[in-house]
Design a protein around this motif. Sequence first.
Motif, PDB file in Angstrom:
ATOM      1  N   ILE A   1      -3.882  -0.707  -8.327  1.00  0.00           N
ATOM      2  CA  ILE A   1      -2.442  -0.868  -8.884  1.00  0.00           C
ATOM      3  C   ILE A   1      -2.556  -0.663 -10.169  1.00  0.00           C
ATOM      4  CG2 ILE A   1      -0.553  -2.314  -9.307  1.00  0.00           C
ATOM      5  CD1 ILE A   1      -0.851  -2.840  -6.358  1.00  0.00           C
ATOM      6  N   PHE A   2      -3.401  -1.520 -10.887  1.00  0.00           N
ATOM      7  CA  PHE A   2      -3.503  -1.462 -12.404  1.00  0.00           C
ATOM      8  C   PHE A   2      -4.037   0.011 -12.968  1.00  0.00           C
ATOM      9  CE2 PHE A   2      -3.588  -5.940 -11.442  1.00  0.00           C
ATOM     10  CZ  PHE A   2      -2.440  -6.514 -12.521  1.00  0.00           C
ATOM     11  N   GLN A   3      -4.795   0.604 -12.375  1.00  0.00           N
ATOM     12  CA  GLN A   3      -5.340   2.014 -12.851  1.00  0.00           C
ATOM     13  C   GLN A   3      -4.300   2.895 -12.637  1.00  0.00           C
ATOM     14  OE1 GLN A   3      -9.014   2.127  -9.751  1.00  0.00           O
ATOM     15  NE2 GLN A   3      -9.156   3.622 -11.143  1.00  0.00           N
ATOM     16  N   ILE A   4      -3.504   2.931 -11.724  1.00  0.00           N
ATOM     17  CA  ILE A   4      -2.161   3.973 -11.483  1.00  0.00           C
ATOM     18  C   ILE A   4      -1.288   3.343 -12.687  1.00  0.00           C
ATOM     19  CG2 ILE A   4      -0.262   4.571 -10.296  1.00  0.00           C
ATOM     20  CD1 ILE A   4      -1.808   3.871  -7.605  1.00  0.00           C
ATOM     21  N   ALA A   5      -0.887   2.194 -12.947  1.00  0.00           N
ATOM     22  CA  ALA A   5      -0.124   1.733 -13.971  1.00  0.00           C
ATOM     23  C   ALA A   5      -0.390   2.365 -15.304  1.00  0.00           C
ATOM     24  CB  ALA A   5       0.030   0.455 -13.613  1.00  0.00           C
ATOM     25  N   GLY A   6      -1.712   1.926 -15.670  1.00  0.00           N
ATOM     26  CA  GLY A   6      -2.126   2.304 -16.966  1.00  0.00           C
ATOM     27  C   GLY A   6      -2.200   3.732 -17.215  1.00  0.00           C
ATOM     28  N   SER A   7      -2.668   4.484 -16.179  1.00  0.00           N
ATOM     29  CA  SER A   7      -2.448   6.147 -16.244  1.00  0.00           C
ATOM     30  C   SER A   7      -1.084   6.538 -16.511  1.00  0.00           C
ATOM     31  CB  SER A   7      -2.996   6.861 -15.004  1.00  0.00           C
ATOM     32  OG  SER A   7      -4.529   6.303 -14.827  1.00  0.00           O
ATOM     33  N   VAL A   8      -0.278   5.864 -15.846  1.00  0.00           N
ATOM     34  CA  VAL A   8       1.131   6.373 -16.022  1.00  0.00           C
ATOM     35  C   VAL A   8       1.728   6.148 -17.295  1.00  0.00           C
ATOM     36  CG1 VAL A   8       3.587   5.791 -15.137  1.00  0.00           C
ATOM     37  CG2 VAL A   8       1.918   6.233 -13.439  1.00  0.00           C
ATOM     38  N   PHE A   9       1.374   4.955 -17.948  1.00  0.00           N
ATOM     39  CA  PHE A   9       2.037   4.559 -19.078  1.00  0.00           C
ATOM     40  C   PHE A   9       1.331   5.194 -20.318  1.00  0.00           C
ATOM     41  CE2 PHE A   9       4.041   1.257 -16.721  1.00  0.00           C
ATOM     42  CZ  PHE A   9       5.425   1.287 -17.040  1.00  0.00           C
ATOM     43  N   LYS A  10       0.136   5.630 -20.015  1.00  0.00           N
ATOM     44  CA  LYS A  10      -0.651   6.579 -21.007  1.00  0.00           C
ATOM     45  C   LYS A  10       0.271   8.041 -21.129  1.00  0.00           C
ATOM     46  CE  LYS A  10      -4.308   8.779 -20.055  1.00  0.00           C
ATOM     47  NZ  LYS A  10      -5.814   9.320 -19.411  1.00  0.00           N
TER      48      LYS A  10
ATOM     49  N   ASP B   1       0.992  -1.082   0.009  1.00  0.00           N
ATOM     50  CA  ASP B   1       0.136   0.109  -0.071  1.00  0.00           C
ATOM     51  C   ASP B   1       0.725   1.469  -0.038  1.00  0.00           C
ATOM     52  OD1 ASP B   1      -2.453  -1.231  -0.147  1.00  0.00           O
ATOM     53  OD2 ASP B   1      -2.363  -1.549   2.267  1.00  0.00           O
ATOM     54  N   VAL B   2       1.942   1.144   0.838  1.00  0.00           N
ATOM     55  CA  VAL B   2       2.714   2.392   0.834  1.00  0.00           C
ATOM     56  C   VAL B   2       3.366   2.601  -0.573  1.00  0.00           C
ATOM     57  CG1 VAL B   2       4.842   3.531   2.039  1.00  0.00           C
ATOM     58  CG2 VAL B   2       3.084   2.237   3.297  1.00  0.00           C
ATOM     59  N   LEU B   3       4.181   1.340  -1.225  1.00  0.00           N
ATOM     60  CA  LEU B   3       4.727   1.507  -2.150  1.00  0.00           C
ATOM     61  C   LEU B   3       3.784   1.933  -3.538  1.00  0.00           C
ATOM     62  CD1 LEU B   3       6.459  -1.835  -1.926  1.00  0.00           C
ATOM     63  CD2 LEU B   3       7.551   0.370  -2.165  1.00  0.00           C
ATOM     64  N   LYS B   4       2.434   1.661  -3.467  1.00  0.00           N
ATOM     65  CA  LYS B   4       1.382   2.074  -4.258  1.00  0.00           C
ATOM     66  C   LYS B   4       1.295   3.766  -4.105  1.00  0.00           C
ATOM     67  CE  LYS B   4      -2.661   0.936  -3.214  1.00  0.00           C
ATOM     68  NZ  LYS B   4      -3.850   0.026  -3.166  1.00  0.00           N
ATOM     69  N   ASP B   5       1.305   4.210  -2.855  1.00  0.00           N
ATOM     70  CA  ASP B   5       1.077   5.531  -2.681  1.00  0.00           C
ATOM     71  C   ASP B   5       2.366   6.126  -3.177  1.00  0.00           C
ATOM     72  OD1 ASP B   5      -1.251   4.949  -1.078  1.00  0.00           O
ATOM     73  OD2 ASP B   5      -0.263   5.192   0.925  1.00  0.00           O
ATOM     74  N   VAL B   6       3.470   5.525  -3.047  1.00  0.00           N
ATOM     75  CA  VAL B   6       4.600   6.622  -3.339  1.00  0.00           C
ATOM     76  C   VAL B   6       4.567   6.603  -5.150  1.00  0.00           C
ATOM     77  CG1 VAL B   6       7.063   6.077  -4.022  1.00  0.00           C
ATOM     78  CG2 VAL B   6       6.029   5.443  -2.022  1.00  0.00           C
ATOM     79  N   ALA B   7       4.213   5.567  -5.788  1.00  0.00           N
ATOM     80  CA  ALA B   7       4.082   5.599  -7.145  1.00  0.00           C
ATOM     81  C   ALA B   7       2.987   6.676  -7.806  1.00  0.00           C
ATOM     82  CB  ALA B   7       3.476   4.048  -7.741  1.00  0.00           C
ATOM     83  N   TYR B   8       1.911   6.749  -6.839  1.00  0.00           N
ATOM     84  CA  TYR B   8       0.645   7.755  -7.256  1.00  0.00           C
ATOM     85  C   TYR B   8       1.329   8.991  -6.906  1.00  0.00           C
ATOM     86  CZ  TYR B   8      -3.917   9.494  -7.441  1.00  0.00           C
ATOM     87  OH  TYR B   8      -5.031  10.232  -7.897  1.00  0.00           O
ATOM     88  N   VAL B   9       2.049   9.218  -5.830  1.00  0.00           N
ATOM     89  CA  VAL B   9       2.447  10.617  -5.594  1.00  0.00           C
ATOM     90  C   VAL B   9       3.234  11.057  -6.668  1.00  0.00           C
ATOM     91  CG1 VAL B   9       3.688  12.128  -3.934  1.00  0.00           C
ATOM     92  CG2 VAL B   9       2.044  10.503  -3.130  1.00  0.00           C
ATOM     93  N   TYR B  10       4.059  10.054  -7.228  1.00  0.00           N
ATOM     94  CA  TYR B  10       5.042  10.548  -8.345  1.00  0.00           C
ATOM     95  C   TYR B  10       4.130  10.710  -9.734  1.00  0.00           C
ATOM     96  CZ  TYR B  10       9.444   9.606  -6.152  1.00  0.00           C
ATOM     97  OH  TYR B  10      10.644   9.529  -5.319  1.00  0.00           O
TER      98      TYR B  10
END
Length: 212
Positions: A97-106, A62-71
């Motif tokens: 996690i998949f939502q964040i990942a998809g948005s990042v690579f978009k 959850d914390v690792l996911k938070d870090v990715a989302y903040v970036y």
Amino acid sequence: MRFLRLTILFVFFLQTAVAQQSVKETVQELRETARSFQRQQDYSNAIMVLAKALELQPGNVDVLKDVAYVYYLSGDFAKAAQRILPLTELESADEQIFQIAGSVFKELEEYKIGDRLYKKGLKKFENSGALYSEYGELFWAQQKPTEAIAQWETGMKIDPSYSGNYYHAAKFYFAAGDKSRSIVYGEIFVNLESYSVKSAEIKILLLESYKR
């Protein structure tokens, strides 16, 4: 002697459990503090606080996911990608996690990776209206409107209570000149999401659709 050993073991496990609970509570408090910084768009401090949480629990997903989302929110999509991609390989990877990942690579315009991740996410969370909505956005970013509306319409069927697909479909059909469908999907959207920036946008679209 045996009773003494059992007592010592019991005290040891009790102390361990209390310590673990204390760490868990501290990590949760740090996450809340980071969210507060995030809401203020103070992303540097949010990252610093989350780093402290990871010192206490290095593998906390959850914390690792938070870090990715903040970036991601800060616009540092390269770092967000580095943090979120390994999480998509975990058995415990959740829908977010998949939502964040998809948005990042978009945002990185790495559409093939984004496509792969959305497919993987939908295979695991086949009833996710949110993933269908964002998968449609990925196609829209590639100027593939037919594929985009297909995802949004599937999302409406699979998860009728999720508002995002109606929002995109209403805008799509308005632009396509199909005001009847635009009205239907727009009305459903404002009933599901009445008080937001998007609902204000769709109400204007509805007014124009009715006029025409």
